[in-house]
Write a protein that holds these residues in place. Structure first.
Motif, PDB file in Angstrom:
ATOM      1  N   THR A  38       0.993  -1.291  -0.005  1.00 27.32           N
ATOM      2  CA  THR A  38      -0.027   0.011   0.110  1.00 27.32           C
ATOM      3  C   THR A  38       0.864   1.143   0.026  1.00 27.32           C
ATOM      4  N   ILE A  39       1.799   1.236   0.847  1.00 21.76           N
ATOM      5  CA  ILE A  39       2.702   2.500   1.000  1.00 21.76           C
ATOM      6  C   ILE A  39       3.655   2.562  -0.350  1.00 21.76           C
ATOM      7  N   LYS A  40       4.103   1.679  -0.963  1.00 23.37           N
ATOM      8  CA  LYS A  40       4.778   1.665  -2.188  1.00 23.37           C
ATOM      9  C   LYS A  40       3.728   2.174  -3.351  1.00 23.37           C
ATOM     10  N   PHE A  41       2.282   1.823  -3.368  1.00 22.21           N
ATOM     11  CA  PHE A  41       1.377   2.137  -4.265  1.00 22.21           C
ATOM     12  C   PHE A  41       1.075   3.725  -4.064  1.00 22.21           C
ATOM     13  N   ILE A  42       0.968   4.275  -2.795  1.00 26.36           N
ATOM     14  CA  ILE A  42       1.066   5.633  -2.489  1.00 26.36           C
ATOM     15  C   ILE A  42       2.253   6.508  -3.114  1.00 26.36           C
ATOM     16  N   LYS A  46       2.150   9.213  -6.089  1.00 23.16           N
ATOM     17  CA  LYS A  46       2.496  10.463  -5.983  1.00 23.16           C
ATOM     18  C   LYS A  46       3.888  10.946  -6.638  1.00 23.16           C
ATOM     19  N   ASN A  47       4.270   9.880  -7.266  1.00 23.74           N
ATOM     20  CA  ASN A  47       5.682   9.820  -7.815  1.00 23.74           C
ATOM     21  C   ASN A  47       6.638  10.429  -6.964  1.00 23.74           C
ATOM     22  N   VAL A 136      -5.949  14.324  -3.068  1.00 23.06           N
ATOM     23  CA  VAL A 136      -5.164  15.230  -3.988  1.00 23.06           C
ATOM     24  C   VAL A 136      -5.352  16.532  -3.893  1.00 23.06           C
ATOM     25  N   SER A 137      -4.470  17.395  -3.875  1.00 26.76           N
ATOM     26  CA  SER A 137      -4.712  19.016  -3.932  1.00 26.76           C
ATOM     27  C   SER A 137      -5.298  19.321  -5.123  1.00 26.76           C
ATOM     28  N   VAL A 138      -6.482  19.763  -4.989  1.00 31.67           N
ATOM     29  CA  VAL A 138      -7.191  20.048  -6.180  1.00 31.67           C
ATOM     30  C   VAL A 138      -6.819  21.319  -6.893  1.00 31.67           C
ATOM     31  N   ALA A 139      -6.892  22.575  -6.243  1.00 37.38           N
ATOM     32  CA  ALA A 139      -6.316  23.579  -6.940  1.00 37.38           C
ATOM     33  C   ALA A 139      -5.756  24.668  -5.838  1.00 37.38           C
ATOM     34  N   SER A 155       0.855  22.024  -2.067  1.00 38.15           N
ATOM     35  CA  SER A 155       0.747  20.655  -1.334  1.00 38.15           C
ATOM     36  C   SER A 155       1.986  20.017  -1.033  1.00 38.15           C
ATOM     37  N   ILE A 156       1.686  19.221  -0.005  1.00 37.28           N
ATOM     38  CA  ILE A 156       3.268  18.613   0.517  1.00 37.28           C
ATOM     39  C   ILE A 156       3.751  17.761  -0.338  1.00 37.28           C
ATOM     40  N   GLY A 157       2.861  17.134  -1.287  1.00 40.64           N
ATOM     41  CA  GLY A 157       3.466  16.166  -2.411  1.00 40.64           C
ATOM     42  C   GLY A 157       4.255  16.914  -3.496  1.00 40.64           C
ATOM     43  N   GLU A 158       3.771  18.380  -3.775  1.00 38.09           N
ATOM     44  CA  GLU A 158       4.492  18.992  -4.754  1.00 38.09           C
ATOM     45  C   GLU A 158       6.088  19.585  -3.980  1.00 38.09           C
ATOM     46  N   ALA A 159       5.671  19.677  -2.563  1.00 39.39           N
ATOM     47  CA  ALA A 159       6.818  20.085  -2.056  1.00 39.39           C
ATOM     48  C   ALA A 159       7.771  19.122  -2.137  1.00 39.39           C
TER      49      ALA A 159
END
Lengths: 483, 408
Positions: A38-42, A46-47, A136-139, A155-159
């Motif tokens: 699951t963690i690997k999937f996430i 999220k790349n 997912v951060s929408v906008a 978003s933290i993903g982008e950071a």
């Protein structure tokens, strides 16, 4: 009470839980359950870079060895971590929309119902909103203007992609993944959240805001927020939460870390009205949140303000570590529980530096068959010379089937530090009620007015946009259980 | 020696060891100790305690040859000398004092306190080797002074006393603990107040630094009764004061007060717990502490208001003064309230002596030490001036002066 408030009360009493609608969007989910896969999937979705995945896996291995903290005065069935979806993103979001017009109109409609029309808010309120829809951060609005000042709000993903140095340095520095089992869980599976960096000397000109919303059924929401205020900067951050109506209990385990360097100030405000469950106590959100701020530098300040009216279970202790000399920590809280809600909330102020000050104002209101606990710890370590704390926690009981509890922990190891704590518990003052009734208010209106007055000390700490909403929320929460 | 070995070796000398039910119960307790090993992490009431003294001790008990005496020196006034937890039988038309008898096992064997998992109360049930029962008969007004004396070194005394105040009676009870030897006393007082009775209970604790005192009390109050407890702890050795009170019928009252004076390396653990189980009851819990040198103290207070206990008034106050940078104080005033028509509050402060007050006194020509001493005395003056017993008040003043003479 003015007619506007009355109208609002009226509207809300017809609507019951206003935000209980489900947006019909196809979701893309991994299999249920928690495992390394699951963690690997996430992480893959999220790349994320490899170091992030490793960080997650390390937290997961810690989580496996840990037990849930048991100190809270809460009753709930054991959580089956294998029966939850850990990732849910509206389809077609691998490519982010560049502006609002590209966003699914259904989503926009959802937010309109919530009362935060992005378009309108953009123009009128001047608030930059980072909306988290499920994971997912929408906008993200107003990004450009903030960028000019050097403020990073994304978003933290982008950071993780764009600012790995900051993330590597600060993520988990205030809440270590191994702190307790919910923080380890969050560290392993967090999907999204906000990241804010305010550069040296910048006063953020607008209030940054996020609306979290749990949408898909059986999805645990694990958001992670990291706010860093560099030397001499200032930021005010708003967080609001709403979830649609569901019968199953949903899990929410967020981690929020704040770091204030020298002379910096962070103000963090929350209005939480997740779905609390129905009158019989069925359904509702399990809210296990870890929020912690570190006043790392001299003269820094962190202020938490929260209005907690939702969730079947609230387990939340926004705390401050006052490490820098002369730093200040504040905590203002209103917690209202109704029907079968249970709340165990409070704060932790750890005084390490000299001349550190903290202030705690907590107001708890219990109605129906609910249980409301304030649990707070104030500790002065040996070097905290001339540290100062003032704590006030008041509880109000409405009805004879609810409970209000106060559990403060006070620990002083320094003989120049001064600590004061006071608390009171009572029911609504008959004289006040009589006075209001005499002037023509109905019983319910009178109670609502008195309760609003009881919370005033906290509500006035909220930024304008929130204060209005919070006042309405207080009234709604009382509805149906007085008289 | 561990608890299990101690028990197996000395079983013969412990009360009620012939009784099968009690034997089974005690074996269960031993199992609990073996499993739990005084888990300090999950039991905050064990904070700061030097557990070694209580887990690995050597059981030793002597029945003293000197008979313990009861003097009836004045009308309605009695003195009891309790030696190693024992005292002699006495009976007149006002009071009755008896040693523990084997047939009393129902009264003495059970742990009838609120807290069922208290390790020290369990140790007391396990090794019970002394104690007595006092009954104050209907409508009598009595004064009793008990001197608790321990005769030898290395004794382990596990004592349980039952005090019963019958209807309409009133008792002024002063207990003194002043021992200079290297022993451990673990005492449990179970107090029952019948209708309309009153008990004023004073405890003066002044042991030397090698003497450990663990004292637990449990009082239950019936209709219109009042229990007042005042604890003065001047001990140089470890003292644990845990006092529980249950208000089981209407219009009863419990007032638990304590003051402790700590210095050197000493520690003290304090707890008060009031459970409101009926309407119209009042409670008050006030603890004040003065901590010098490297001393440590904890104070837990708890007010529990049951759903039926409407019109309750429950107040708590905890105050601590830290005189040195190495002293530490931990306080946890807890309120658990399940009824709505209540007035409950708590307050807690910890800090140094007010600098402005010191400045005021110094500007009037007083030395810093003199000013500090005056302010310490005034900190506890409210409690001291409320003592209506002249003799008691003098004893406490003397001990206070002795404590203040060490303050620098």
């Amino acid at each position: 009470m003015n007619s506007e408030t009355l109208n609002t009360l009226d509207t809300y009493s017809k609507n019951k839980y206003k935000y209980g609608f489900v947006t019909d969007i196809d979701n893309e989910k991994p299999k249920k359950g928690l495992s390394e896969d699951t963690i690997k999937f996430i992480s893959l979705k999220k790349n994320e870079p490899v170091w992030m995945l490793e960080w997650r896996l390390k937290a997961f291995s810690k989580w496996k060895k840990m037990k849930e903290p048991k100190w809270a005065n809460l009753n709930f069935p054991e959580i089956d971590y294998q029966d939850i979806y850990y990732y849910s993103a509206p389809k077609g979001f691998e490519k982010k929309p560049k502006d609002l017009s590209e966003v699914d109109p259904k989503l926009i409609e959802t937010y309109n119902k919530l009362g935060i029309p992005l378009e309108e808010q953009k123009v009128l309120a001047g608030v930059a909103v980072d909306v988290v829809f499920d994971s997912v951060s929408v906008a993200t609005t107003y990004k450009g203007e903030l960028e000019k000042l050097g403020i990073i709000f994304c978003s933290i993903g982008e950071a993780i992609q764009k600012h790995p140095d900051l993330i590597k340095k600060y993520l988990g520095s205030v809440i270590p993944p191994g702190d307790h089992s919910y923080s380890a869980l969050n560290s392993a599976v967090f999907t999204d959240g906000s990241f804010v960096y305010i550069p040296e000397g910048v006063k953020c000109p607008m209030e940054l805001s996020t609306y979290f919303r749990i949408n898909a059924e059986n999805t645990g929401q694990f958001e992670r927020t990291l706010i860093i205020a560099d030397k001499g900067s200032y930021v005010s951050y708003l967080e609001g939460c709403t979830a649609p109506k569901r019968d199953d209990n949903q899990l929410h385990a967020a981690n929020v870390e704040l770091i204030a360097l020298e002379d910096a100030e962070i103000k963090y405000s929350t209005v939480q009205n997740w779905y609390p469950g129905d009158e019989e106590g069925k359904g509702g959100i399990y809210n296990f949140v870890t929020k912690r701020g570190l006043c790392a530098g001299k003269n820094s300040k962190i202020s938490w303000t929260q209005v907690e009216t939702g969730s079947a279970i609230t387990w939340k202790y926004p705390s401050c570590i006052l490490k820098g000399d002369n730093s200040i920590g504040e905590f203002y809280s209103v917690a209202i529980t109704n029907n079968f809600q249970q709340a165990d909330t409070g704060t932790k102020m750890t005084h390490i530096g000299k001349n550190t000050k903290s202030k705690i104002i907590s107001k708890g209101i219990s109605l129906g068959k609910s249980q409301n606990t304030y649990r707070g710890e104030v500790s002065f370590l040996r070097k905290a010379d001339k540290a100062r704390n003032y704590t006030q926690c008041d509880s109000l009981l409405v009805g004879n089937q609810c409970g209000a509890h106060t559990v403060p922990y006070i620990d002083s190891k320094n003989n120049t530090a001064v600590i004061e704590h006071e608390a009171s518990t009572s029911k609504i003052n008959e004289d006040q009620l009589y006075y209001c009734r005499q002037r023509g208010l109905s019983h319910e209106e009178a109670v609502s007015l008195i309760v609003n007055g009881f919370c005033k000390q906290v509500l006035q700490e909220l930024p304008m946009e929130f204060a209005v909403e919070a006042q309405k929320l207080v009234s709604i929460s009382l509805e149906g259980s007085v008289g | 020696m561990n608890i299990q070995d101690n028990y197996l070796k000395n079983r013969k000398n412990i009360f009620f060891s012939q009784n099968k039910d009690i034997q089974n119960h005690r074996e269960k307790l031993i199992n609990n100790f073996v499993n739990d090993r005084f888990d300090r992490k999950n039991n905050e009431s064990l904070k700061n305690i030097n557990l070694k003294n209580f887990i690995d001790f050597k059981y030793k008990y002597l029945i003293s040859e000197e008979t313990s005496v009861i003097n009836n020196n004045q009308e309605n006034s009695y003195s009891i000398v309790s030696v190693n937890g024992q005292c002699s039988n006495f009976k007149d038309d006002k009071i009755e004092i008896t040693k523990i008898l084997d047939e009393d096992y129902n009264d003495f064997s059970e742990n009838n306190t609120i807290e069922k998992n208290d390790h020290f109360v369990n140790l007391n049930s396990l090794f019970l080797n002394s104690g007595f029962k006092i009954i104050i008969k209907n409508n009598n007004n009595i004064k009793i002074k008990i001197s608790n004396i321990v005769t030898d070194d290395d004794l382990t005394i596990f004592q349980k006393n039952n005090i019963i105040c019958q209807e309409g009676s009133s008792l002024n009870l002063i207990e003194e603990y002043e021992n200079k030897n290297n022993s451990t006393s673990n005492i449990l007082n179970v107090i029952k107040l019948e209708k309309n009775s009153q008990l004023n209970h004073f405890l003066i604790q002044d042991n030397s630094s090698n003497h450990n005192l663990i004292i637990t009390s449990h009082s239950s109050c019936k209709k219109d009764s009042t229990y007042t407890q005042k604890v003065y702890n001047f001990s140089e050795g470890y003292v644990r004061n845990f006092h529980y009170s249950e208000l089981i019928e209407t219009n009863s009252e419990a007032d638990l007060q304590g003051i402790f004076f700590l210095k050197d390396n000493n520690t003290s653990n304090n707890k008060t717990f009031v459970k409101h189980l009926a309407e119209d009851c009042k409670s008050n819990q006030v603890y004040k502490g003065i901590l010098n040198d490297r001393s440590k103290a904890t104070y837990f207070s708890n007010t529990h208001v049951d759903q039926v206990a409407q019109k309750t008034e429950g107040y708590q106050l905890s105050k601590g003064i830290l005189l040195s940078d190495n002293a530490s104080y931990f306080s946890k005033p807890e309120l658990k309230i399940y009824a709505d028509d209540v007035k409950c509050s708590h307050g807690s402060t910890i800090g140094p002596i007010d600098e402005n007050a010191i400045f005021y006194l110094r500007s009037r020509g007083m030395s810093k030490i003199a000013a500090t001493k005056i302010l310490i005395s005034s900190f506890i003056n409210e409690e001291l001036s409320s003592i209506d017993n002249q003799q008691m008040s003098e004893i406490i003043q003397k001990k206070l002066i002795r404590y203040l003479s060490k303050v620098k």
